[in-house]
Design an enzyme around this catalytic site. Sequence first.
Site, mmCIF file in Angstrom:
data_model
loop_
_atom_site.group_PDB
_atom_site.id
_atom_site.type_symbol
_atom_site.label_atom_id
_atom_site.label_comp_id
_atom_site.label_asym_id
_atom_site.label_seq_id
_atom_site.Cartn_x
_atom_site.Cartn_y
_atom_site.Cartn_z
ATOM 1 C CG LEU A 64 -1.909 -0.929 1.012
ATOM 2 C CD1 LEU A 64 -2.942 -1.742 2.910
ATOM 3 C CD2 LEU A 64 -3.035 -0.849 0.732
ATOM 4 N N PRO A 65 0.645 2.068 -0.393
ATOM 5 C CG PRO A 65 -1.333 3.281 -1.606
ATOM 6 C CD PRO A 65 -1.334 2.821 -0.174
ATOM 7 C CE LYS A 170 11.935 1.253 -1.243
ATOM 8 N NZ LYS A 170 12.685 1.026 -2.219
ATOM 9 C CE LYS A 239 5.849 6.231 0.739
ATOM 10 N NZ LYS A 239 6.155 4.628 0.744
HETATM 11 P P1 NAD Z 1 -0.071 2.328 -5.968
HETATM 12 O O1 NAD Z 1 -0.358 4.283 -6.079
HETATM 13 O O2 NAD Z 1 0.485 1.849 -7.682
HETATM 14 O O3 NAD Z 1 -0.642 1.462 -5.787
HETATM 15 C C1 NAD Z 1 -1.568 1.036 -4.335
HETATM 16 C C2 NAD Z 1 -2.628 -0.062 -4.548
HETATM 17 O O4 NAD Z 1 -2.863 0.537 -3.474
HETATM 18 C C3 NAD Z 1 -3.633 0.801 -5.279
HETATM 19 O O5 NAD Z 1 -3.452 -0.282 -6.031
HETATM 20 C C4 NAD Z 1 -4.446 1.471 -4.443
HETATM 21 O O6 NAD Z 1 -6.024 1.408 -4.982
HETATM 22 C C5 NAD Z 1 -4.798 0.337 -3.116
HETATM 23 N N1 NAD Z 1 -5.355 1.294 -1.922
HETATM 24 C C6 NAD Z 1 -4.352 2.219 -1.421
HETATM 25 N N2 NAD Z 1 -5.047 2.577 -0.161
HETATM 26 C C7 NAD Z 1 -6.381 1.527 0.020
HETATM 27 C C8 NAD Z 1 -6.674 0.552 0.838
HETATM 28 N N3 NAD Z 1 -6.884 1.421 2.323
HETATM 29 N N4 NAD Z 1 -7.380 -0.849 0.962
HETATM 30 C C9 NAD Z 1 -7.344 -1.175 0.158
HETATM 31 N N5 NAD Z 1 -6.308 -1.509 -0.929
HETATM 32 C C10 NAD Z 1 -5.720 0.397 -1.391
HETATM 33 O O7 NAD Z 1 1.771 1.932 -6.045
HETATM 34 P P2 NAD Z 1 2.598 1.449 -5.605
HETATM 35 O O8 NAD Z 1 3.467 2.070 -6.659
HETATM 36 O O9 NAD Z 1 2.187 0.450 -6.519
HETATM 37 O O10 NAD Z 1 3.755 1.516 -4.466
HETATM 38 C C11 NAD Z 1 3.357 0.885 -3.326
HETATM 39 C C12 NAD Z 1 4.416 1.124 -2.549
HETATM 40 O O11 NAD Z 1 5.116 0.264 -2.725
HETATM 41 C C13 NAD Z 1 4.143 2.049 -1.738
HETATM 42 O O12 NAD Z 1 4.516 2.326 -0.688
HETATM 43 C C14 NAD Z 1 5.595 2.567 -2.164
HETATM 44 O O13 NAD Z 1 6.662 3.737 -2.032
HETATM 45 C C15 NAD Z 1 6.202 0.818 -2.356
HETATM 46 N N6 NAD Z 1 7.142 0.993 -3.683
HETATM 47 C C16 NAD Z 1 7.200 1.056 -4.847
HETATM 48 C C17 NAD Z 1 8.271 1.186 -6.174
HETATM 49 C C18 NAD Z 1 8.289 1.661 -7.177
HETATM 50 O O14 NAD Z 1 8.528 1.267 -8.444
HETATM 51 N N7 NAD Z 1 6.246 1.783 -7.399
HETATM 52 C C19 NAD Z 1 8.867 -0.121 -6.022
HETATM 53 C C20 NAD Z 1 9.461 0.246 -4.440
HETATM 54 C C21 NAD Z 1 8.519 0.403 -3.719
#
Ligand code: NAD
Length: 291
Positions: A64-65, A170, A239
């Site tokens: 999740l975010p 991280k 963040k």
């Molecule tokens: P994203 O926004 O694409 O995905 C997050 C998902 O969570 C979305 O599908 C959203 O609808 C869902 N969501 C949000 N609130 C929710 C809730 N209360 N209940 C259920 N679902 C909910 O983000 P992402 O890029 O996949 O990143 C997710 C995590 O991974 C973050 O913490 C980010 O910092 C980390 N991350 C991202 C990357 C990257 O390259 N994108 C790499 C490493 C780590």
Amino acid sequence: MNVAFIGVGAMGAPMAACIARAHHVLTVYDSVRERAAQVATEHGCRIADGLDGLAAADFVVTMLPTGQIVRDLYLREGLAQRLRAGTVAIDMSSSDPVGTRVLGAALAACGISLIDAPVSGGVPRAAQGTLTIMIGGDDPAAIERARPLLRAMGDRLFDTGGLGSGHAMKALNNFVAAAGFAACAEALLAGQRFGLDPARMVEILNVSTGRSFLTDLVLREHVVEGKFATGFQLGLLAKDVRIAADLAHELRLDAPLVRLVSKRFEAARDTLGYTRDHTEAIKAWDQNSAV
Ligand code: NAD
């Protein structure tokens, strides 16, 4: 094993796919139902329409975010009460380590063990199942139970110590990457003003001491050629750097660089918007750009 996966966005969808391919019984849940439905259709797994549908899980993976969203889900929306004692919760989001410890204590009172297992490698390595995973936790037996599941998503697994240590690592990794990006952006903007060709600059950086993961894999395609589509949102990186800055502050460390990088990315996020690609930050920092 019965696995619930919450949050199938840019990273979560390919990670959940890896779990499905490893033949676990998978149930996906996302507040945007269509995202969960797409993963379920593509990989033949179940979809939960609400938190009740996750109650049978042996493992609950969150991607999740923010850590605040993870805590709200367990504690305010009542996921913790719905799960059985003995369930292992694995937070793979890039959450704040202090909040993770708070959540761990609350979940332990329900008989649930929390592991933090954030990842690095971005969307391409999530799709390949070759993520780097940083594993923190206070329950070694729960970590061993979770390890085969984590191996379905990553091939570089590191035990980092007690609960929250994976999340701290991280955030610190992403601070280093963000500082590198800010340095590259300033160098490109300065070079361009002086009359250097940005493509030639990246070519030279990549065979010189300025070379890094960013110069190698990100700068040319996403900045110089203007693709700006790494799949990692500016708001998420801002963040992460803020988590690192807050950590340094809590530890009473004199760390001016992390504060500055945090401010720079928060300013770019405020100018451009949370969901823009993080590489677009250079547009906000370029006084000549009409963003
Ligand atoms: P994203 O926004 O694409 O995905 C997050 C998902 O969570 C979305 O599908 C959203 O609808 C869902 N969501 C949000 N609130 C929710 C809730 N209360 N209940 C259920 N679902 C909910 O983000 P992402 O890029 O996949 O990143 C997710 C995590 O991974 C973050 O913490 C980010 O910092 C980390 N991350 C991202 C990357 C990257 O390259 N994108 C790499 C490493 C780590």
